[in-house]
Design an enzyme around this catalytic site. Structure first.
Site, PDB file in Angstrom:
ATOM      1  N   ASN A 149       0.805  -1.227   0.000  1.00 17.90           N
ATOM      2  CA  ASN A 149       0.000   0.000   0.000  1.00 17.90           C
ATOM      3  C   ASN A 149       0.836   1.274   0.000  1.00 17.90           C
ATOM      4  O   ASN A 149       0.297   2.348  -0.243  1.00 17.90           O
ATOM      5  CB  ASN A 149      -0.958   0.008   1.198  1.00 17.90           C
ATOM      6  CG  ASN A 149      -0.240  -0.249   2.505  1.00 17.90           C
ATOM      7  OD1 ASN A 149       0.511  -1.216   2.629  1.00 17.90           O
ATOM      8  ND2 ASN A 149      -0.464   0.606   3.477  1.00 17.90           N
ATOM      9  N   CYS A 322      -3.109   5.066   7.678  1.00 14.47           N
ATOM     10  CA  CYS A 322      -3.232   4.494   9.018  1.00 14.47           C
ATOM     11  C   CYS A 322      -1.977   4.783   9.833  1.00 14.47           C
ATOM     12  O   CYS A 322      -2.040   5.126  11.005  1.00 14.47           O
ATOM     13  CB  CYS A 322      -3.459   2.991   8.927  1.00 14.47           C
ATOM     14  SG  CYS A 322      -4.756   2.570   7.767  1.00 14.47           S
TER      15      CYS A 322
END
Lengths: 380, 126
Positions: A149, A322
């Site tokens: 990611n 995140c």
């Protein structure tokens, strides 16, 4: 605003919104109900299941809706591994996984489940040989993501599955960044479980999928208690509008994946060409292994925080959204060998279906200007 | 939320305008001090033009976060025109004045070191 943070989340496609709104306004029955409205809702869930399945080469019955890829990752790991004193269930995963896998692995480890963390090489890839070296007779599961990611590097999940298969080891892959950005065929990958997310590919946040292959199905246990929805693996009322939204996003992707990939690749190639023409700009992760929508660049001789602060209307991430909340340098980039300062002075630029050439040109100008100003201000 | 809104207005103004930034033409009277912190790659170089015990001009080069740039720029503006025996750097005072988080104290110490070394440095061009 120029939004180049599609790897964090994408805008919901208007065609998805239209079909979701229709469900919210008129299709509100519980899919588990036996009356006519319930059966209609059930047929819509079935259609969505089929649409997701078609995009990844799976059977509809193997699609298990969850609240997102994080829950899917949790279900895969906690649902398969049950640490017991006389039955060590070894897990192999990588240091560059999403926090949803890494934190679940750490919790399993704290509960007595042995875990091996394989590191990536400087290209951003977890080698098959490194995974093989970590396998033990008691290894039950290997979990390696399909597309990282942060770097966008595509992992050799098929190669990893190939060494696990003869040993009877199950393989899970988090494909949240791959869905809608790469062709996926679960049969060709030969994995056993796959986590998917809707909101990275034009669908809504709050819905995802755990694909459960036939080898994994007999071993998977639910991690929640409740009604028997989703074949008992994921109790809770199925959120119809979310599920329909994910189905539509997958249907659209099925039709335009090739065009989307060309579009993403053209834009990120152009951005890379512009920015790497600046001195001291390097790619994080091998370019020839990169998924088409993510570009990660390191900028030498600038402070990372100052760089991010200087980007004005350009919306990008340093790493995963995140991890950014924790305010720490990216553990993924550090695993590639970057020091803290270099990891902080890196940008993840990720494009989507609505990103235009004009966006790319303006983004390049903004980044170039910021980097040159900061370098001009710095000690020579 | 824009990047700008993550910083106090004064910090943002000093960071974005960076008054007095740049390297001077090193003529007689300029003194130089430098400090760095390797982990964050923060680096500050301060130039002071001193004559008759007064700071006539200040220039600097800085690689650091917006708080670091703001601190260096703030001191530059403040030190110009002051007698050398009246100036000092108070890192905790800078933190407080710029409403910087306490984690930035290390960067303020780098700023202090650079200014202090410039003040103590022998005349570079003598």
């Amino acid at each position: 605003m120029i939004y180049l943070d599609h790897a964090a989340t994408t805008p919901v496609d208007q065609r998805v919104v239209t079909e979701m709104m229709a469900v919210l306004e008129a299709g509100y029955a519980n899919p588990s109900a036996v009356h006519a409205a319930g059966r209609l809702a059930q047929s819509r869930v079935a259609q969505a299941r089929a649409e997701v399945a078609r995009l990844i080469g799976a059977e509809p019955g193997q699609i298990l809706f969850t609240s997102g890829a994080t829950e899917a990752d949790n279900l895969a790991l906690f649902g398969l591994l049950r640490p017991r004193p006389n039955d060590p269930q070894h897990l192999v995963t990588s240091r560059i996984e999403h926090a949803a896998v890494l934190d679940a692995a750490r919790r399993l480890q704290a509960d007595g489940c042995p875990v091996s963390y394989v590191t990536s090489d400087s290209t951003g890839r977890v080698s098959v040989a490194a995974v093989e070296a970590a396998l033990r007779p008691e290894t039950r599961l290997v979990s390696v993501m399909l597309v990282n990611n942060e770097t966008g590097v595509v992992q050799d999940v098929a190669g990893i599955a190939r060494i696990c298969r003869p040993r009877g080891i199950l393989v899970h892959t988090d494909a949240a960044q791959a869905l809608g950005h790469l062709p996926i065929d679960v049969r060709a990958l030969d994995v056993d479980l796959m986590s998917l997310s809707a909101h990275k590919m034009g669908g809504p946040a709050g819905v995802g999928v755990l694909w459960v292959g036939e080898r994994a199905a007999p071993h998977l246990k639910p991690i929640l208690a409740g009604g028997g929805q989703e074949r008992g693996w994921r109790p809770g009322t199925v959120p119809l509008h979310q599920v329909v939204g994910m189905g539509v996003a997958c249907r659209l992707s099925m039709c335009q994946l090739e065009a989307d990939i060309d579009h993403f690749r053209r834009l990120t190639d152009e951005l890379a060409r512009r920015l790497t023409s600046l001195e001291g700009v390097t790619r994080n992760g091998a370019d020839d292994l990169r998924a088409p929508h993510i570009l990660n660049l390191a900028f030498a001789a600038v402070d990372g925080e100052a760089l991010h602060a200087s980007l004005g209307e350009l919306q990008v991430s340093g790493g995963s959204a995140c991890a950014a909340e924790k305010g720490e340098p990216s553990y993924v980039l550090r695993a590639l060998g970057l020091n803290d300062a270099a990891a902080e002075a890196s940008l993840r630029l990720s494009v989507g279906r609505n990103t235009t050439q004009f966006d790319i040109e303006n983004a390049a100008i903004i980044v170039e200007k910021a980097v040159l100003r900061l370098r001009d201000m710095g000690p020579k | 939320m824009s990047a700008q809104s993550r910083y106090p207005e004064r910090v943002w103004e000093l960071f974005s305008q960076a008054p007095h930034a740049g390297r001077p033409v090193m003529e007689a009277g300029w003194r130089r001090g430098e400090a760095a912190e390797p982990l964050s790659a923060t680096r500050v170089r301060v130039y002071l033009a001193i004559a008759q015990g007064c700071i006539r001009d200040v220039r600097y080069e800085v690689r650091g976060c917006p708080f670091t740039v703001a601190a260096v720029a703030l001191l530059a503006s403040r030190w110009i025109g002051q007698p050398t025996d009246t100036v000092a750097v108070d890192p905790r005072g800078l933190l407080s004045e710029l409403t910087a988080p306490v984690m930035k104290l290390g960067r303020m110490l780098v700023v202090e070191d650079a200014y202090r070394r410039a003040l103590q440095a022998a005349d570079q061009t003598a």
